[in-house]
Design a protein around this motif. Structure first.
Motif, mmCIF file in Angstrom:
data_model
loop_
_atom_site.group_PDB
_atom_site.id
_atom_site.type_symbol
_atom_site.label_atom_id
_atom_site.label_comp_id
_atom_site.label_asym_id
_atom_site.label_seq_id
_atom_site.Cartn_x
_atom_site.Cartn_y
_atom_site.Cartn_z
ATOM 1 N N SER A 22 -4.610 9.825 4.080
ATOM 2 C CA SER A 22 -5.568 8.718 4.031
ATOM 3 C C SER A 22 -4.933 7.467 3.437
ATOM 4 O O SER A 22 -5.180 6.345 3.900
ATOM 5 N N LEU A 23 -4.121 7.636 2.388
ATOM 6 C CA LEU A 23 -3.473 6.480 1.772
ATOM 7 C C LEU A 23 -2.386 5.910 2.678
ATOM 8 O O LEU A 23 -2.188 4.687 2.720
ATOM 9 N N LYS B 15 -4.431 -9.015 6.158
ATOM 10 C CA LYS B 15 -3.820 -7.788 5.645
ATOM 11 C C LYS B 15 -3.886 -7.833 4.127
ATOM 12 O O LYS B 15 -2.916 -8.166 3.445
ATOM 13 N N PRO B 16 -5.038 -7.533 3.533
ATOM 14 C CA PRO B 16 -5.281 -7.861 2.122
ATOM 15 C C PRO B 16 -4.971 -6.770 1.107
ATOM 16 O O PRO B 16 -5.118 -7.006 -0.087
ATOM 17 N N LEU C 165 -0.694 1.457 6.379
ATOM 18 C CA LEU C 165 -0.349 1.058 7.741
ATOM 19 C C LEU C 165 -1.368 0.076 8.318
ATOM 20 O O LEU C 165 -1.016 -0.802 9.108
ATOM 21 N N SER C 166 -2.625 0.212 7.892
ATOM 22 C CA SER C 166 -3.692 -0.588 8.490
ATOM 23 C C SER C 166 -3.986 -1.884 7.749
ATOM 24 O O SER C 166 -4.351 -2.888 8.364
ATOM 25 N N PHE C 167 -3.853 -1.880 6.409
ATOM 26 C CA PHE C 167 -4.365 -2.990 5.616
ATOM 27 C C PHE C 167 -3.323 -3.690 4.752
ATOM 28 O O PHE C 167 -3.611 -4.743 4.185
ATOM 29 N N ALA C 168 -2.132 -3.130 4.603
ATOM 30 C CA ALA C 168 -1.091 -3.774 3.795
ATOM 31 C C ALA C 168 -0.320 -4.781 4.649
ATOM 32 O O ALA C 168 -0.218 -4.643 5.873
ATOM 33 N N LEU D 51 -11.326 -4.718 5.625
ATOM 34 C CA LEU D 51 -10.313 -5.513 4.935
ATOM 35 C C LEU D 51 -10.370 -5.277 3.424
ATOM 36 O O LEU D 51 -10.632 -6.201 2.648
ATOM 37 N N PRO D 52 -10.104 -4.068 2.944
ATOM 38 C CA PRO D 52 -10.144 -3.794 1.502
ATOM 39 C C PRO D 52 -8.936 -4.387 0.784
ATOM 40 O O PRO D 52 -7.840 -4.441 1.343
#
Length: 401
Positions: free
Chosen positions: A147-148, A178-179, A153-156, A104-105
């Motif tokens: 990667s970005l 979604k941080p 897609l994963s964390f936004a 969760l970055p």
């Protein structure tokens, strides 16, 4: 790694610092065991930022803490420990049925592979804070772009996708999970990839043929010879080309050959200045390209949209800077309070420990904005290079003395 109780006991036992350079200065990663085996409550300092601006503030505050810590190491009075709190869930201390803890970055960073620019450390961040993609020269090539895209897609906090075909209703998105709020393009001083790009730029070689004191660092374009012997996939050429255009080209347009004089040694000074300028422009342009990537996504609402910033890490005082106003504003804490490097006519007080500087800024919107940034920085360099004293200061600033 020390527990919070152990840290507090050690602080109480240590004698107070009495002068410059006395006492032990600690960088501590800590967690509190007192609530185990219960799951500990979230430390307020570990709260994820609500929006892009808050994420910028968190990173800049972290860099200020790290820069102050390094200033203390150089002799600042009353050394204070710098503490980075950790949550056990972030490092696997609390087992989950699925095994590894969720990622969760709150920010992603496109950084350079250089070992002298450790991203988490210079922003004073801990586990599960930063999603980092690193490549020589912090350029946005295909792999880093992928990667970005994955991070977005994963964390936004994106709008839920409409299902294709008949399916069960999708539960509402929990934005707290979604941080991701920010992507940073991070350059650093003395970047080897940008140095190679400057020294292999064809127009620079052409212009330098008319100068009497050729560069002494190494022959122009010799780095490209490595490709045939070791890297037959043209990877070096591709990477350098992304830095050549537009960063190096804009730097040379703003700081042409001869703009820092024609005396013996001026070519070395000119190349050093071009490299430093190109480092800023390269980071700014990488961020510009990331903006295009970020804008491809639909966010749940405006407050959670991912922002983009750029900055350059300067190991001389360990601060991250952006823009032209603070370019060159370094303060060596081992000097006296008046020991500010005035290479660029900086007002006293800028760059000193605890003083805020422009850490991360939005990138230029287009090539015209990049050229404007190049001109503003180049003008500061050229203005200082009008006198012998100024040229000596520039040589010191660029580590040529």
């Amino acid at each position: 790694m020390m527990t919070k109780n152990a840290v507090e006991a050690q602080k109480a036992a240590e004698p107070a610092a009495t002068g410059t350079g006395s006492g032990t200065i600690e960088l501590i990663y800590s967690f509190d065991r007192s609530q185990l085996p219960k799951q500990p409550k979230q430390d307020p300092s570990r709260k994820k930022p609500d929006n892009a601006d808050d994420a910028v503030k968190k990173l800049c505050k972290g860099n200020e803490k790290f820069a102050d810590f390094i200033a203390q190491c150089k002799g600042h009075d009353k050394p204070r420990p710098v503490e980075v709190p950790l949550a056990l869930r972030e490092i696997g201390g609390i087992p989950k049925p699925s095994g590894f803890p969720a990622q969760l970055p709150f920010a992603a960073v496109l950084g350079c592979v250089d070992a002298r620019a450790p991203v988490e450390l210079l922003f004073t961040q801990g586990f599960d804070d930063l999603y980092i993609s690193r490549i020589a020269g912090n350029t946005l090539g295909p792999d880093c772009s992928g990667s970005l895209h994955y991070s977005l897609l994963s964390f936004a906090a994106l709008k839920p996708q409409k299902p294709k075909g008949p399916t069960k209703p999708t539960p509402s998105v929990d934005l707290t999970k979604k941080p991701l709020r920010l992507i940073v393009a991070l350059g650093h001083s003395d970047c080897g990839a940008v140095t190679a790009a400057v020294l292999t730029f064809a127009k620079l070689k052409e212009d330098l043929e008319e100068v009497t004191d050729p560069p002494k660092l190494f022959e122009l374009e010799e780095l490209l010879d490595l490709e045939g012997d070791y890297l037959p996939d043209d990877s070096v050429t591709g990477l350098l080309t992304r830095i050549h255009h537009p960063a190096v080209a804009a730097a040379l347009d703003a700081l042409p050959v001869g703009s820092l004089g024609t005396e013996t040694g001026s070519t070395d000074l000119h190349i050093a200045a071009l490299i430093d300028l190109a480092i800023y422009l390269n980071a700014a342009w990488s961020a510009n390209q990331i903006v295009s990537l970020v804008q491809q996504y639909d966010y749940a609402d405006a407050d959670v949209a991912v922002g983009v910033r750029y900055g350059v890490f300067d190991p001389r005082d360990c601060r991250v800077r952006a823009g032209s106003e603070n370019y060159g504003d370094t303060k060596d804490a081992s000097d006296s309070t008046d020991g500010l490097l005035k290479s660029f006519g900086v007002a006293p007080g800028a760059g000193q420990p605890g003083v805020s500087v422009a850490c991360l800024l939005p990138p230029p919107a287009d090539l015209a904005g990049l050229r404007k940034l190049a001109t503003e920085i180049a003008d500061k360099i050229k203005a200082r290079g009008k006198t012998k004293e100024g040229l000596r200061d520039l040589a010191k600033h660029f580590n040529l003395q």
